[in-house]
Write a protein that holds these residues in place. Structure first.
Motif, mmCIF file in Angstrom:
data_model
loop_
_atom_site.group_PDB
_atom_site.id
_atom_site.type_symbol
_atom_site.label_atom_id
_atom_site.label_comp_id
_atom_site.label_asym_id
_atom_site.label_seq_id
_atom_site.Cartn_x
_atom_site.Cartn_y
_atom_site.Cartn_z
ATOM 1 N N VAL A 180 0.827 -1.210 0.000
ATOM 2 C CA VAL A 180 0.000 0.000 0.000
ATOM 3 C C VAL A 180 0.858 1.257 0.000
ATOM 4 C CG1 VAL A 180 -1.869 -1.184 1.234
ATOM 5 C CG2 VAL A 180 -0.184 0.116 2.522
ATOM 6 N N THR A 185 -3.939 3.607 -2.720
ATOM 7 C CA THR A 185 -4.693 2.522 -2.088
ATOM 8 C C THR A 185 -5.943 3.057 -1.400
ATOM 9 O OG1 THR A 185 -2.587 1.399 -1.643
ATOM 10 C CG2 THR A 185 -4.523 0.581 -0.495
ATOM 11 N N THR A 187 -8.398 1.634 1.506
ATOM 12 C CA THR A 187 -8.556 0.572 2.495
ATOM 13 C C THR A 187 -9.684 0.939 3.446
ATOM 14 O OG1 THR A 187 -6.161 0.177 2.413
ATOM 15 C CG2 THR A 187 -7.374 -0.853 4.203
ATOM 16 N N THR A 262 -8.633 -4.073 1.004
ATOM 17 C CA THR A 262 -7.704 -3.153 0.351
ATOM 18 C C THR A 262 -7.990 -3.158 -1.142
ATOM 19 O OG1 THR A 262 -5.939 -3.322 1.994
ATOM 20 C CG2 THR A 262 -5.298 -2.690 -0.229
ATOM 21 N N SER A 264 -7.094 -1.396 -4.975
ATOM 22 C CA SER A 264 -6.024 -0.733 -5.710
ATOM 23 C C SER A 264 -6.597 0.414 -6.532
ATOM 24 C CB SER A 264 -5.319 -1.733 -6.631
ATOM 25 O OG SER A 264 -4.347 -1.075 -7.407
#
Length: 354
Positions: A180, A185, A187, A262, A264
């Motif tokens: 990350v 990222t 999350t 998480t 992307s």
């Protein structure tokens, strides 16, 4: 008793029933699915009538399948889905809208503190001292987060991590390593009562807790789906991975579940490969030739800024289930800071599987 289950990729199934003398009575199955012929719905109800209340999901599904009229067509509906909704009714499962959800979206934190906050907040939910919580993370520094059972040396190249200033931490949930960076990222964590996934298998609980974000992505024009066991994928590649940890309540009760994801938004694939040790065997079972092609960023798929994607996700959750702004309490933060120092920053924890 009332149970609901949204079949992954399908429709909502609702089961209402009573239990009398240890058996199912007055069973009624409903939902927004499609079913032909009409009498098939009555056959499903009849198949469940009188069944012992302890009957498992597989056995319930088998009874339903055996009772369907010849040539039955089910769209958005499966026998397993009806069985799961039945088990959720019997387990007195709760639904998303049964709760007053709280949103935590605060300033960037260190990787170790994020690990600690997940543990503390979920334990507070398990103890009934905090409402179910959606927490959106902001990263103060780049990190690799390895799963609870992964080997540190097998997953991370220490020279690569040092070269890029990447902190390595271990989380309390299983699953694979995550690379990350703050701007690349997205999350988030869901800390929810265990009753929200009552009657679901471990695998089904992932799909159930990911359903809202699939709908949020759909609102942004991205067709995404749950890919067992713990991925969220699109036609052009994986965009997210989830992991869970289950915590019992302080009195030994059902407790709470931590479900964190998480996503992307963007990715520096060269840096990721310099830090992570991604084996050929792992790549081959994903059906891809290159780690760079495994993950397809949300930035390219949406054309939106990272902040806009998060805002739309939060708004989508709020529209569906309600969401009140909240914060991390002073005692919660103090406990998390202590855990971040004594546990999540310690070599003993990070290298517990060398």
């Amino acid at each position: 008793m009332h149970g609901e289950y949204k079949i992954p990729g399908g429709k909502l199934v609702v089961v209402d029933l009573e239990v009398q003398g240890g058996a199912l009575r007055n069973v009624r199955v409903a939902g927004d699915f499609f079913l032909e012929p009409d009498e098939a719905i009555l056959a499903i109800d009849a198949a469940l009538e009188g069944v012992p209340a302890h009957t498992g999901t597989s056995a319930l599904a088998a009874r339903i399948e055996a009772a369907l009229p010849p040539g039955t067509v089910m769209l958005g509906l499966t026998a397993e889905g009806v069985a799961t909704a039945t088990r959720r009714a019997l387990s007195q499962a709760t639904e998303w809208r049964d709760y007053d959800w709280q949103l935590i979206r605060e300033a960037p934190q260190s990787p170790a503190l994020h690990m600690a906050l997940d543990e503390v907040i979920t334990r507070e939910v398990a103890a009934g001292r905090r409402p179910p919580t959606l927490r959106v993370w902001e990263w103060a520094s780049p990190a690799v987060i390895i799963g609870s059972f992964q080997s540190l040396r097998n997953e991370v190249d220490p020279q690569g991590a040092a070269r890029h200033g990447v902190t390595v931490v271990r989380r309390i949930s299983g699953g694979g390593a995550m690379f990350v960076e703050s701007g690349n990222t997205i999350t988030y964590s869901l800390s929810v009562p265990a009753s929200l996934v009552a009657g679901l298998s471990f695998a089904d609980s992932y799909a159930h807790l990911d359903a809202w974000v699939l709908e949020a992505l759909g609102d942004m024009g991205i067709k995404a789906w749950y890919q067992p066991l713990n991925d969220i994928a699109t036609e052009v590649g994986k965009i997210a991975g989830a992991a869970q940890k289950r915590m019992i309540g302080p009195d030994g009760g059902p407790g709470a579940i931590l479900h964190h994801v998480t996503m992307s938004y963007d990715i520096d694939a060269d840096k990721m490969l310099d830090v992570l040790r991604i084996g050929k065997e792992k790549m081959s079972d994903k059906g891809t030739a290159s780690a760079k092609k495994r993950v397809d960023p949300l930035r390219r798929q949406t054309g939106l800024t990272r902040e806009a994607v998060i805002d739309r996700m939060v708004e989508s959750f709020r529209d569906r289930y309600g969401l009140t702004p909240g914060s991390i309490g002073a005692e919660e933060l103090a406990r998390a800071r202590e855990l971040a120092t004594t546990k999540y920053s310690s070599t003993e924890w990070t290298a517990r599987v060398p």
